[in-house]
Design an enzyme around this catalytic site. Structure first.
Site, PDB file in Angstrom:
ATOM      1  CG  ASP A 144      12.169  -8.170   9.544  1.00  0.00           C
ATOM      2  OD1 ASP A 144      12.308  -7.539  10.607  1.00  0.00           O
ATOM      3  OD2 ASP A 144      12.284  -7.619   8.436  1.00  0.00           O
ATOM      4  CG  ASP A 164      12.137  -8.816   3.485  1.00  0.00           C
ATOM      5  OD1 ASP A 164      11.136  -9.488   3.818  1.00  0.00           O
ATOM      6  OD2 ASP A 164      12.447  -7.751   4.039  1.00  0.00           O
ATOM      7  CE  LYS A 178      13.789  -4.311   9.778  1.00  0.00           C
ATOM      8  NZ  LYS A 178      12.512  -4.484   9.091  1.00  0.00           N
ATOM      9  CD  GLU A 219      14.911  -9.911   5.839  1.00  0.00           C
ATOM     10  OE1 GLU A 219      14.050  -9.107   6.263  1.00  0.00           O
ATOM     11  OE2 GLU A 219      16.031  -9.565   5.441  1.00  0.00           O
ATOM     12  CE  LYS A 250      12.592  -4.730   1.602  1.00  0.00           C
ATOM     13  NZ  LYS A 250      12.095  -4.956   2.927  1.00  0.00           N
TER      14      LYS A 250
END
Length: 187
Positions: free
Chosen positions: A104, A53, A131, A79, A23
């Site tokens: 995402d 991300d 997801k 992302e 992240k």
């Protein structure tokens, strides 16, 4: 610390992992670049696939410059560099970024095939991240995969906050799709 992060990466490599996602966007960008640079100095592109991300942390004004800096570190993809819902800005980033972009959060709430098709045609990302719990279950995921395939967009599966039972189901479902990309299932 950098040392702790490196030891965690070494543990994952020894356990057989070949892809790590980190992240970014939560702290000073120069500090994040420094950290990623130190990781890349020790672990080459051949050692580990490094994904980042941003969770929409960049602005449309500064994103391209940040993506350019990240691309020099052998990063596989990023992302959601900017917040969802900015289709024109995201499309520009996908077109001009030297770093591959994966959508995402952008997929969440896009339900009909017509809306999905419109989004993918408008933005033209290199990757989408699926997801199932957030995009209509397995049926919704199948729809995204089919549309992405038709447009030459690659994908990988991730989990959200599923229980072990849900994670198991997503893992088995993902296996049936025969993707060659590393999946992000937290297994």
């Amino acid at each position: 610390t950098k040392e702790f992060m490196k030891s965690q990466i070494k543990e994952k490599l020894e356990a057989g992992f070949t892809c790590i996602k980190m992240k970014i966007g939560a702290i000073d960008f120069d500090t994040e670049i420094e950290l990623l640079s130190s990781i890349r100095k020790e672990f080459s592109v051949q050692d580990i696939e490094l994904r980042v991300d941003a969770n929409g942390a960049f602005t449309s004004e500064n994103a391209l410059e940040k993506l350019s800096r990240l691309s020099k570190l052998g990063i596989h993809s990023i992302e959601q560099p900017i917040k969802q819902g900015q289709w024109q800005e995201m499309a520009k980033l996908c077109e001009y970024s030297p770093l591959a972009i994966a959508l995402d959060e952008e997929l969440i709430g896009v339900v009909t095939s017509e809306e999905k098709n419109k989004l993918l045609h408008a933005i033209k990302p290199q990757y989408i991240i699926l997801k199932p719990s957030f995009i209509g279950g397995f049926q919704g995921t199948d729809s995204w995969i089919s549309l992405a395939h038709d447009l030459g967009i690659q994908w990988w599966m991730t989990s959200a906050l599923e229980s072990n039972v849900g994670l198991n189901a997503i893992s088995q479902y993902s296996f049936t799709k025969n993707s060659k990309l590393p999946q992000g299932l937290g297994t």
